[in-house]
Design an enzyme around this catalytic site. Sequence first.
Site, PDB file in Angstrom:
ATOM      1  CG  ASP A  56      -2.288   0.578   0.924  1.00  0.00           C
ATOM      2  OD1 ASP A  56      -2.335   1.806   0.725  1.00  0.00           O
ATOM      3  OD2 ASP A  56      -3.287  -0.143   0.849  1.00  0.00           O
ATOM      4  CG  HIS A  97      -5.690   2.675   1.808  1.00  0.00           C
ATOM      5  ND1 HIS A  97      -5.383   1.557   1.067  1.00  0.00           N
ATOM      6  CD2 HIS A  97      -7.033   2.684   1.940  1.00  0.00           C
ATOM      7  CE1 HIS A  97      -6.505   0.921   0.745  1.00  0.00           C
ATOM      8  NE2 HIS A  97      -7.524   1.584   1.256  1.00  0.00           N
ATOM      9  CB  SER A 271      -9.763  -0.890   1.706  1.00  0.00           C
ATOM     10  OG  SER A 271      -9.422  -0.406   0.452  1.00  0.00           O
TER      11      SER A 271
END
Lengths: 819, 86
Positions: A56, A97, A271
Amino acid sequence: QAQSDPHTLNFIDPLWSNMWYMHCGPKSTRCRSDMNVQAAWNRGYTGKNVVVTILDDGIEKNHPDLAGNYDPYASYDVNGNDHDPSPRYDASNENKHGTRCAGEVAASANNSCCIVGIAYNAKIGGIRMLDGDVTDVVEAKSLGIRPNYISIYSASWGPDDDGKTVDGPGQLAKQAFEYGIKKGRQGLGSIFVWASGNGGREGDYCSCDGYTNSIYTISVSSTTESGQKPWYLEECASTLATTYSSGAFYDRKIFTTDLRHHCTDGHTGTSVSAPMVAGVIALALEANSQLTWRDVQHLLVKTCRPAHLKASDWKTNGAGHKVSHLYGFGLVDAEALVLAAKKWTAVPVQHTCVAVTDKRPRSIPLMQTLRTTALTAACANRSDQRVGYLEHVVARISISHPRRGDLQIHLISPSGTKSQLLAKRLLDHSNEGFSNWEFMTVHCWGEKAEGEWTLEIRDIPSQVRHPDRQGKLKEWSLILYGTAEHPYNTFTSHQSRSRMLELSTPVLGPPRASLSPPQAEAPEDEEDYTAPPSHGRPNTLQTSTCHPECGNKGCEGPRADQCLNCVHFSLGNAKTGRKCVSECPLGYFGDTAGRRCRRCHRGCETCKGKSPLQCLSCRPGFYHHQDMNACMTHCPAGSYAHESERTCRKCHPSCKKCADEPEKCTVCKAGFRFAQGRCNPDCEQGTYFDSEQMKCGQCHPTCKSCVGPSREECIHCAANFHFQDWKCVPDCGEGYYPEEMRGLLHKVCRRCDDSCLSCEGSSRNCSRCKTGFTQLGTSCVNHTCSNADETFCEMVKSNRLCERKLFVQFCCRTCLLAG
Amino acid sequence: RPPHPVYTNHWAVQVLGGPAEADRVAAAHGYLNLGQIGSLENYYHFYHSKTFKRSTLSSRGPHTFLRMDPQVKWLQQQEVKRRVKR
């Protein structure tokens, strides 16, 4: 909120009771089916010794809820080409994230911070690769970081979910996937978990995403608390499993770790689900570390279930598995997964069969269905390719079409299972068609492969189109993946492999590790070799023609295998033939008393005796334990395998297990704790482990816990101290106020509004104003007007316009002075 | 019309002969060898400072000679891929 259930664990993590998705069950009105993660924990599986990495935008490795499980060897910065995967901080916190995904997998349990990760004892790393130009090289590098160390790679990203993109891994990334499943985890195969697309609102379809559409990735969907389809969800035939995630604004939120040591309830979408499945798989790998990448997929197919997940297309396929395009095989069940994993026998080897190749071009008529069928025996005449029972099915299709989004494609198996390979995508007006695009379905899992397969293509124009502008099916192939025999009901050689590997379980204390597995050896003749006399004549010595290795009894010819006895050693037996040698070859030792070469124990390259404890060096694939003089397939606890020397070497004294080097600990001994890549002594609260001095050092007095002695190295602040600018301070500076942060024990200093000199409780609750501003209630204002009359002032005052930013220009200092 | 690909000054090159040979090939053609690409043997990440960093045109010039090097089996100029977090 958590139900009052005697089986519910009581963690002190502040947001534990808010993690509704861990406390579901029949008593809940909304999430009626549980993922049974706590049940898996209660059976002792928490992800110990399993390594997971998040591909990520980075990972906040010193987050209080991640620092304990952070593993630098599972991390890398591909964007920056260094070993520090810390995210790039900016005002918008755009690189949050990865940290959010990581917390779901392995946030520490019972540590007064944020949440509890699903595999709260797993090792967690991060590969920073999205914060920069993402190229094929970047993806391939990321997918190939330490494949023998990292077990699970979790990715919650992909091509644009705009409903018009068709994209996937490039050539290098595809090779990285193939390398990973073939060689990763010492040949068991890396586990790749992928979040399916979030383009539900755009009418996207995740078969246009080559990552989720790959047989090498486990594609994961989401469902809301009440089992409804989330607004973002895409459906497709390649989705394997589902977990809970966020839904609409009225649905409850998912909590996890956030940047700058925070916690958040803002993590949404698929996610959320991919890391959850990564965590659940980590539990399964703890139960059985010998699961292959295909075993994991089989286990998910077997243990996921529809539960209360709502979909209009739930169907039972020909093998009895319930499957839908929204949720795959349904909601994960962690307890069922670990129980099945524990007693799992590896499935037979994967066969690949190109069952159909059809290169006949055909037009796709408007508003009609082009249907083409093919009868296949699923490569029954090739024993190395025969597919009896299906796993993945891929249709490789080339189509030219003026507007790709008008196409709809289905595949129907011999058992009648209909998979939608492509739905209409209203936003896709591309005229590029599909060029050898591989559409994958898992809906036929477990079915018999042979029989008639049907491909259906429909062209339903979303806009007026001339009838002559038709699409064309240029060619298509059907590729079947699966096994020749039933995957569960067959005893195969893989089972003996599993059993063999069970012998290598390391234990504490006197190490008892796996020796080379016992093999039935060919019986050796015990007597000394003497060839029978020929034609009744006594043995005679033919000194002029005998081989130099022949002994005093002579020979029957010039070769070494014609000696009647030997000077040094004889090699071989009556069946294979004997010959005299000066020294014994590898795998044998010389028995000087019997003057013969005897076989070493299997696994030994050289030895001094037959016993498994008399090895001097080992064959490839085995490692020499110097204390025991034994050759073993796995080094015992407390040692690691030195590949080039093929020896077991001792780990650092603090390590219970290590890999590649003595100091590269993977499991720590009791009394030590894994942190920053090492086993450090468990230091008391208020102290930290000093790796240079090799002892616990004192934290700065302002820190309750820390990673170093200075003020800037606090993890938690001491009582009555607040967190500001990476330090703990007794009082917030001017222009700041202390705010309680959910999930943290200390307050964090937040900036007051720009006009305030000091504030309390919130940024806009000013207690003192800066020069040039006037306090009005709890606001500081500096606007003046000179044309205020009494009525206008009354209106301003009664409506408190001065305190509302939008109307502050109406505030009149003149009014204030006038009372 | 499909969007133009954006090319970078990074290249993936398949070079036989090991890391030393890859270094030689890179140096000979003005590239910097940034090392093997992950676990893919014989695949190396080359960087060329003289290529346009972000171009909608595939680069011409030095890579033509690189392609002709007998040890180079394959090469690919890297395109920026659009990837979204989910």
